[in-house]
Design a protein around this motif. Structure first.
Motif, PDB file in Angstrom:
ATOM      1  N   THR A   1       8.338  33.134  39.961  1.00  0.00           N
ATOM      2  CA  THR A   1       7.239  32.563  40.743  1.00  0.00           C
ATOM      3  C   THR A   1       5.892  32.954  40.143  1.00  0.00           C
ATOM      4  OG1 THR A   1       7.453  34.385  42.342  1.00  0.00           O
ATOM      5  CG2 THR A   1       8.493  32.298  42.930  1.00  0.00           C
ATOM      6  N   SER A   2       5.813  34.133  39.557  1.00  0.00           N
ATOM      7  CA  SER A   2       4.581  34.521  38.849  1.00  0.00           C
ATOM      8  C   SER A   2       4.351  33.616  37.651  1.00  0.00           C
ATOM      9  CB  SER A   2       4.663  35.979  38.391  1.00  0.00           C
ATOM     10  OG  SER A   2       4.753  36.834  39.493  1.00  0.00           O
ATOM     11  N   ALA A   3       5.403  33.362  36.879  1.00  0.00           N
ATOM     12  CA  ALA A   3       5.289  32.457  35.723  1.00  0.00           C
ATOM     13  C   ALA A   3       4.881  31.061  36.170  1.00  0.00           C
ATOM     14  CB  ALA A   3       6.615  32.416  34.972  1.00  0.00           C
ATOM     15  N   TYR A   4       5.425  30.616  37.289  1.00  0.00           N
ATOM     16  CA  TYR A   4       5.079  29.307  37.854  1.00  0.00           C
ATOM     17  C   TYR A   4       3.577  29.226  38.116  1.00  0.00           C
ATOM     18  CZ  TYR A   4       5.234  25.457  41.300  1.00  0.00           C
ATOM     19  OH  TYR A   4       5.040  24.293  41.997  1.00  0.00           O
ATOM     20  N   LEU A   5       3.032  30.249  38.790  1.00  0.00           N
ATOM     21  CA  LEU A   5       1.606  30.232  39.130  1.00  0.00           C
ATOM     22  C   LEU A   5       0.726  30.270  37.884  1.00  0.00           C
ATOM     23  CD1 LEU A   5       1.660  32.644  42.207  1.00  0.00           C
ATOM     24  CD2 LEU A   5       1.361  30.155  42.235  1.00  0.00           C
TER      25      LEU A   5
ATOM     26  N   THR B   1      25.066  40.494  54.776  1.00  0.00           N
ATOM     27  CA  THR B   1      23.782  40.894  54.183  1.00  0.00           C
ATOM     28  C   THR B   1      23.425  39.999  53.015  1.00  0.00           C
ATOM     29  OG1 THR B   1      24.153  43.195  54.847  1.00  0.00           O
ATOM     30  CG2 THR B   1      22.520  42.806  53.114  1.00  0.00           C
ATOM     31  N   TYR B   2      24.388  39.741  52.145  1.00  0.00           N
ATOM     32  CA  TYR B   2      24.128  38.895  50.984  1.00  0.00           C
ATOM     33  C   TYR B   2      23.801  37.473  51.426  1.00  0.00           C
ATOM     34  CZ  TYR B   2      24.640  36.924  46.300  1.00  0.00           C
ATOM     35  OH  TYR B   2      24.409  36.285  45.114  1.00  0.00           O
ATOM     36  N   TRP B   3      24.523  36.961  52.423  1.00  0.00           N
ATOM     37  CA  TRP B   3      24.281  35.586  52.885  1.00  0.00           C
ATOM     38  C   TRP B   3      22.892  35.470  53.515  1.00  0.00           C
ATOM     39  CZ3 TRP B   3      26.848  31.555  51.355  1.00  0.00           C
ATOM     40  CH2 TRP B   3      26.573  30.320  51.961  1.00  0.00           C
ATOM     41  N   HIS B   4      22.523  36.433  54.362  1.00  0.00           N
ATOM     42  CA  HIS B   4      21.194  36.393  54.982  1.00  0.00           C
ATOM     43  C   HIS B   4      20.106  36.515  53.915  1.00  0.00           C
ATOM     44  CE1 HIS B   4      22.981  36.314  58.874  1.00  0.00           C
ATOM     45  NE2 HIS B   4      23.326  37.591  58.896  1.00  0.00           N
ATOM     46  N   PHE B   5      20.351  37.333  52.904  1.00  0.00           N
ATOM     47  CA  PHE B   5      19.390  37.457  51.808  1.00  0.00           C
ATOM     48  C   PHE B   5      19.196  36.112  51.116  1.00  0.00           C
ATOM     49  CE2 PHE B   5      19.076  37.774  47.158  1.00  0.00           C
ATOM     50  CZ  PHE B   5      17.740  38.158  47.064  1.00  0.00           C
ATOM     51  N   LEU B   6      20.295  35.404  50.834  1.00  0.00           N
ATOM     52  CA  LEU B   6      20.191  34.099  50.175  1.00  0.00           C
ATOM     53  C   LEU B   6      19.425  33.108  51.038  1.00  0.00           C
ATOM     54  CD1 LEU B   6      23.776  33.827  48.651  1.00  0.00           C
ATOM     55  CD2 LEU B   6      21.638  34.236  47.411  1.00  0.00           C
ATOM     56  N   ASP B   7      19.601  33.195  52.344  1.00  0.00           N
ATOM     57  CA  ASP B   7      18.863  32.338  53.267  1.00  0.00           C
ATOM     58  C   ASP B   7      17.369  32.639  53.178  1.00  0.00           C
ATOM     59  OD1 ASP B   7      18.006  30.726  55.326  1.00  0.00           O
ATOM     60  OD2 ASP B   7      18.959  31.872  56.920  1.00  0.00           O
ATOM     61  N   ILE B   8      17.008  33.910  53.259  1.00  0.00           N
ATOM     62  CA  ILE B   8      15.598  34.305  53.180  1.00  0.00           C
ATOM     63  C   ILE B   8      15.003  33.920  51.831  1.00  0.00           C
ATOM     64  CG2 ILE B   8      14.043  36.308  53.118  1.00  0.00           C
ATOM     65  CD1 ILE B   8      16.024  37.597  55.187  1.00  0.00           C
ATOM     66  N   LEU B   9      15.768  34.116  50.766  1.00  0.00           N
ATOM     67  CA  LEU B   9      15.299  33.745  49.423  1.00  0.00           C
ATOM     68  C   LEU B   9      15.011  32.255  49.355  1.00  0.00           C
ATOM     69  CD1 LEU B   9      14.770  34.412  46.432  1.00  0.00           C
ATOM     70  CD2 LEU B   9      17.224  34.060  46.017  1.00  0.00           C
ATOM     71  N   TRP B  10      15.906  31.435  49.909  1.00  0.00           N
ATOM     72  CA  TRP B  10      15.677  29.990  49.863  1.00  0.00           C
ATOM     73  C   TRP B  10      14.431  29.620  50.656  1.00  0.00           C
ATOM     74  CZ3 TRP B  10      15.713  25.880  47.295  1.00  0.00           C
ATOM     75  CH2 TRP B  10      15.343  24.685  47.900  1.00  0.00           C
ATOM     76  N   LEU B  11      14.260  30.199  51.853  1.00  0.00           N
ATOM     77  CA  LEU B  11      13.075  29.870  52.652  1.00  0.00           C
ATOM     78  C   LEU B  11      11.799  30.255  51.907  1.00  0.00           C
ATOM     79  CD1 LEU B  11      14.286  30.899  56.224  1.00  0.00           C
ATOM     80  CD2 LEU B  11      14.062  28.583  55.277  1.00  0.00           C
ATOM     81  N   TYR B  12      11.830  31.396  51.233  1.00  0.00           N
ATOM     82  CA  TYR B  12      10.685  31.792  50.411  1.00  0.00           C
ATOM     83  C   TYR B  12      10.423  30.750  49.319  1.00  0.00           C
ATOM     84  CZ  TYR B  12       8.362  34.008  46.449  1.00  0.00           C
ATOM     85  OH  TYR B  12       7.541  34.263  45.390  1.00  0.00           O
ATOM     86  N   LEU B  13      11.467  30.362  48.596  1.00  0.00           N
ATOM     87  CA  LEU B  13      11.306  29.379  47.519  1.00  0.00           C
ATOM     88  C   LEU B  13      10.836  28.038  48.059  1.00  0.00           C
ATOM     89  CD1 LEU B  13      14.464  30.090  45.334  1.00  0.00           C
ATOM     90  CD2 LEU B  13      12.086  30.594  44.749  1.00  0.00           C
ATOM     91  N   PHE B  14      11.428  27.613  49.159  1.00  0.00           N
ATOM     92  CA  PHE B  14      11.080  26.315  49.742  1.00  0.00           C
ATOM     93  C   PHE B  14       9.598  26.280  50.118  1.00  0.00           C
ATOM     94  CE2 PHE B  14      10.598  23.714  53.624  1.00  0.00           C
ATOM     95  CZ  PHE B  14      10.836  22.464  53.057  1.00  0.00           C
ATOM     96  N   PHE B  15       9.134  27.294  50.854  1.00  0.00           N
ATOM     97  CA  PHE B  15       7.728  27.294  51.254  1.00  0.00           C
ATOM     98  C   PHE B  15       6.812  27.480  50.052  1.00  0.00           C
ATOM     99  CE2 PHE B  15       9.632  28.335  55.444  1.00  0.00           C
ATOM    100  CZ  PHE B  15       9.144  27.228  56.117  1.00  0.00           C
ATOM    101  N   PHE B  16       7.242  28.251  49.082  1.00  0.00           N
ATOM    102  CA  PHE B  16       6.466  28.420  47.855  1.00  0.00           C
ATOM    103  C   PHE B  16       6.311  27.077  47.136  1.00  0.00           C
ATOM    104  CE2 PHE B  16       6.182  29.144  43.296  1.00  0.00           C
ATOM    105  CZ  PHE B  16       5.148  30.058  43.195  1.00  0.00           C
ATOM    106  N   LEU B  17       7.420  26.352  46.993  1.00  0.00           N
ATOM    107  CA  LEU B  17       7.371  25.072  46.273  1.00  0.00           C
ATOM    108  C   LEU B  17       6.588  24.014  47.045  1.00  0.00           C
ATOM    109  CD1 LEU B  17      11.038  25.026  44.964  1.00  0.00           C
ATOM    110  CD2 LEU B  17       8.968  25.221  43.560  1.00  0.00           C
ATOM    111  N   VAL B  18       6.705  24.010  48.358  1.00  0.00           N
ATOM    112  CA  VAL B  18       5.949  23.045  49.162  1.00  0.00           C
ATOM    113  C   VAL B  18       4.452  23.359  49.085  1.00  0.00           C
ATOM    114  CG1 VAL B  18       5.479  22.311  51.546  1.00  0.00           C
ATOM    115  CG2 VAL B  18       7.835  22.425  50.723  1.00  0.00           C
ATOM    116  N   TYR B  19       4.115  24.628  49.182  1.00  0.00           N
ATOM    117  CA  TYR B  19       2.696  25.003  49.219  1.00  0.00           C
ATOM    118  C   TYR B  19       2.036  24.885  47.836  1.00  0.00           C
ATOM    119  CZ  TYR B  19      -1.547  27.581  50.239  1.00  0.00           C
ATOM    120  OH  TYR B  19      -2.871  27.938  50.390  1.00  0.00           O
ATOM    121  N   PHE B  20       2.754  25.255  46.783  1.00  0.00           N
ATOM    122  CA  PHE B  20       2.162  25.312  45.448  1.00  0.00           C
ATOM    123  C   PHE B  20       2.557  24.161  44.530  1.00  0.00           C
ATOM    124  CE2 PHE B  20       1.861  29.834  46.663  1.00  0.00           C
ATOM    125  CZ  PHE B  20       0.496  30.021  46.465  1.00  0.00           C
ATOM    126  N   HIS B  21       3.255  23.152  45.048  1.00  0.00           N
ATOM    127  CA  HIS B  21       3.666  22.087  44.121  1.00  0.00           C
ATOM    128  C   HIS B  21       2.463  21.267  43.776  1.00  0.00           C
ATOM    129  CE1 HIS B  21       3.446  19.242  47.452  1.00  0.00           C
ATOM    130  NE2 HIS B  21       3.554  18.291  46.571  1.00  0.00           N
TER     131      HIS B  21
END
Length: 196
Positions: A42-46, A176-196
């Protein structure tokens, strides 16, 4: 003399050591490495976005729907954990199965999102914006597949009655791993929507 004996007894008492299940420790190391990977990306993206030559496009709406599916799958994973704590084996098996099915639906929806991107002329090559979108969603999808494999192992253990109120380690790792993947996706989704 009695003070000396007391001092010696204090010194000789072994210190308590902190311990963690080795599998949980490995899982947490894996999660930390994934966080570092996506933080770097995400840093490289920005940085790359700030350089210009950036394709503007709409993030396909199916990614919103797939996000909802993944959140629901986290709820069913939590249901599995509660069922295991109560030794409700029927609900445990159903909840893990539903979580697995929702994970597969999520992956299918992500693939449909890629098809929509292609229809919008957003390709993996040709513009960095498109490349990052495919890399982010693809890498997350790869990790979600690993999460599905962890769920299969937990489901097999549930059917063999190896997961119950007194043996929750395997399910805790999967949850724990499944919830982490969920949180990771939500982070990516909002990141991509906000910064696309």
């Amino acid at each position: 003399m009695s003070e000396l004996v007391n001092d010696i007894s204090i010194i000789e008492e072994p210190e308590e050591t902190l311990s963690m299940n080795p599998r949980k420790f490995i899982m947490w190391l894996f999660i930390v490495s994934i966080i570092m990977l996506f933080a770097a990306m995400t840093s490289a993206y920005l940085v790359r976005r700030a350089e210009g030559n950036w394709l503007e496009y709409d993030v396909p709406i199916i990614f919103t729907y797939s996000s909802i599916v993944l959140v629901i799958s986290s709820l069913t994973m939590h249901w599995a954990y509660i069922a295991a704590k109560k030794d409700n084996f029927g609900s445990l098996k159903i909840a893990i199965t539903i979580t697995f099915a929702l994970g597969v639906v999520f992956l299918f929806m992500q693939f449909q999102g890629w098809i929509e991107l292609v229809n919008e002329n957003v390709f993996f090559v040709g513009n960095p914006a498109g490349s990052f979108m495919y890399i982010f969603t693809g890498l997350h999808g790869f990790h979600l597949i690993s999460g599905l494999l962890v769920l299969v192992v937990a489901l097999v253990a549930a059917f063999r009655l190896r997961i119950h109120a007194k043996s929750l380690n395997q399910l805790e790792i999967a949850a724990t791993y499944w919830h982490f993947l969920d949180i990771l996706w939500l982070y990516l989704f909002f990141f991509l929507v906000y910064f696309h």
